[in-house]
Design a protein around this motif. Structure first.
Motif, mmCIF file in Angstrom:
data_model
loop_
_atom_site.group_PDB
_atom_site.id
_atom_site.type_symbol
_atom_site.label_atom_id
_atom_site.label_comp_id
_atom_site.label_asym_id
_atom_site.label_seq_id
_atom_site.Cartn_x
_atom_site.Cartn_y
_atom_site.Cartn_z
ATOM 1 N N MET A 1 -0.037 4.520 14.592
ATOM 2 C CA MET A 1 0.218 3.412 13.673
ATOM 3 C C MET A 1 -0.253 2.092 14.274
ATOM 4 S SD MET A 1 1.604 5.339 11.453
ATOM 5 C CE MET A 1 2.223 4.215 10.202
ATOM 6 N N LEU A 2 -1.189 1.436 13.607
ATOM 7 C CA LEU A 2 -1.616 0.087 13.987
ATOM 8 C C LEU A 2 -1.006 -0.868 12.977
ATOM 9 C CD1 LEU A 2 -3.202 -2.118 15.381
ATOM 10 C CD2 LEU A 2 -5.278 -1.279 14.254
ATOM 11 N N ALA B 1 -3.892 6.989 12.796
ATOM 12 C CA ALA B 1 -3.730 7.664 11.506
ATOM 13 C C ALA B 1 -3.764 6.623 10.384
ATOM 14 C CB ALA B 1 -2.427 8.459 11.475
ATOM 15 N N VAL B 2 -2.929 5.593 10.529
ATOM 16 C CA VAL B 2 -2.828 4.537 9.512
ATOM 17 C C VAL B 2 -2.885 3.179 10.199
ATOM 18 C CG1 VAL B 2 -1.422 3.538 7.678
ATOM 19 C CG2 VAL B 2 -1.418 6.011 8.027
ATOM 20 N N ALA B 3 -3.659 2.277 9.635
ATOM 21 C CA ALA B 3 -3.736 0.906 10.135
ATOM 22 C C ALA B 3 -3.393 -0.047 9.000
ATOM 23 C CB ALA B 3 -5.136 0.609 10.663
ATOM 24 N N LEU C 1 -6.350 2.527 5.623
ATOM 25 C CA LEU C 1 -6.116 1.101 5.820
ATOM 26 C C LEU C 1 -5.159 0.627 4.735
ATOM 27 C CD1 LEU C 1 -6.764 -1.525 7.337
ATOM 28 C CD2 LEU C 1 -8.680 -1.861 5.748
ATOM 29 N N ASP C 2 -3.918 0.331 5.138
ATOM 30 C CA ASP C 2 -2.888 -0.107 4.192
ATOM 31 C C ASP C 2 -2.818 -1.633 4.163
ATOM 32 O OD1 ASP C 2 -2.409 2.514 3.675
ATOM 33 O OD2 ASP C 2 -0.378 2.578 4.496
ATOM 34 N N VAL D 1 3.190 -0.666 4.949
ATOM 35 C CA VAL D 1 3.485 -0.292 3.566
ATOM 36 C C VAL D 1 2.172 0.025 2.850
ATOM 37 C CG1 VAL D 1 4.500 -1.076 1.382
ATOM 38 C CG2 VAL D 1 5.536 -1.779 3.561
ATOM 39 N N PRO D 2 2.039 1.231 2.221
ATOM 40 C CA PRO D 2 3.061 2.266 2.081
ATOM 41 C C PRO D 2 3.324 3.067 3.348
ATOM 42 C CG PRO D 2 1.039 2.996 1.056
ATOM 43 C CD PRO D 2 0.809 1.565 1.457
#
Length: 212
Positions: free
Chosen positions: A136-137, A163-165, A187-188, A198-199
């Protein structure tokens, strides 16, 4: 999709989307979450190694001598504790001879700044191609501190796998470290008031290890 910096790479495809769907779903049990994170790491490492320098070598196949390409330097995998451990097995599956270093950080609740509590890195880090594993970034605070430590220890070639930034974190670390490459499967757009993506997919460490 917001405009992204040149050193940020979104690894998007049917397989990454499928793994992300499993990781994002709050109903996913810990063993399946852990497996999906490992499998996503396999995909991400394969993409991140595209930019690794190679060198020519001559070998002999069962039929003839031929020229091949090999990664030109030893690799060091650096999971950021504790969630980064969830990507380590997948990375080692592709890079079984890699050295493994560790970065342990926690957030000081009074200052909201990252504090080192455990660091174990190989000597002569300048000789390694370094891959940072951090699912997680979010704000970029912990990753920025990790990259600062790696630079302090001599690392020159660094790529980071997530996984998600989140956009705020990407903007920060790509600005502070323009010569580092960042890879993420998603990219959130934002962070909530508690600095969660989020999400997102919740707390990756808690979901990996069942400490919900």
């Amino acid at each position: 999709m917001p405009e992204v910096p040149e050193n940020f790479h979104l690894v998007d495809g049917p397989l990454t989307r499928h793994k992300l769907a499993i990781l994002r779903d709050e109903r996913t049990p810990t063993p399946i979450f852990r497996q999906a994170m490992r499998e996503l790491a396999l995909i991400m490492v394969a993409e991140a190694t595209r930019e690794m320098p190679t060198r020519k070598a001559t070998i002999r196949t069962p039929l003839a001598e031929t020229e091949v390409q090999e990664i030109s330097a030893p690799v060091c995998l650096v999971p950021v504790l504790r969630a980064g451990i969830g990507m380590l097995d997948g990375a080692l599956a592709l890079l079984p001879t890699a050295t493994v270093g560790f970065m342990g950080l926690f957030r000081d609740e009074a200052t909201a700044k990252p504090v080192e509590y455990y660091v174990n890195l190989p000597r002569d880090l300048a000789e390694y191609l370094v891959l940072v594993l951090d699912p997680m970034l979010a704000t970029g605070g912990s990753l920025s501190a990790t990259l600062g430590k790696l630079r302090e220890e001599g690392a020159r070639w660094i790529s980071c796998i997530h996984a998600v930034a989140a956009v705020p974190g990407v903007e920060r670390v790509s600005r502070e470290y323009p010569d580092v490459r960042f890879y993420a499967a998603a990219l959130d757009p934002e962070l909530n008031e508690d600095a969660f993506i989020v999400p997102g997919l919740g707390d990756a460490g808690d979901r990996l290890y069942g400490t919900l």
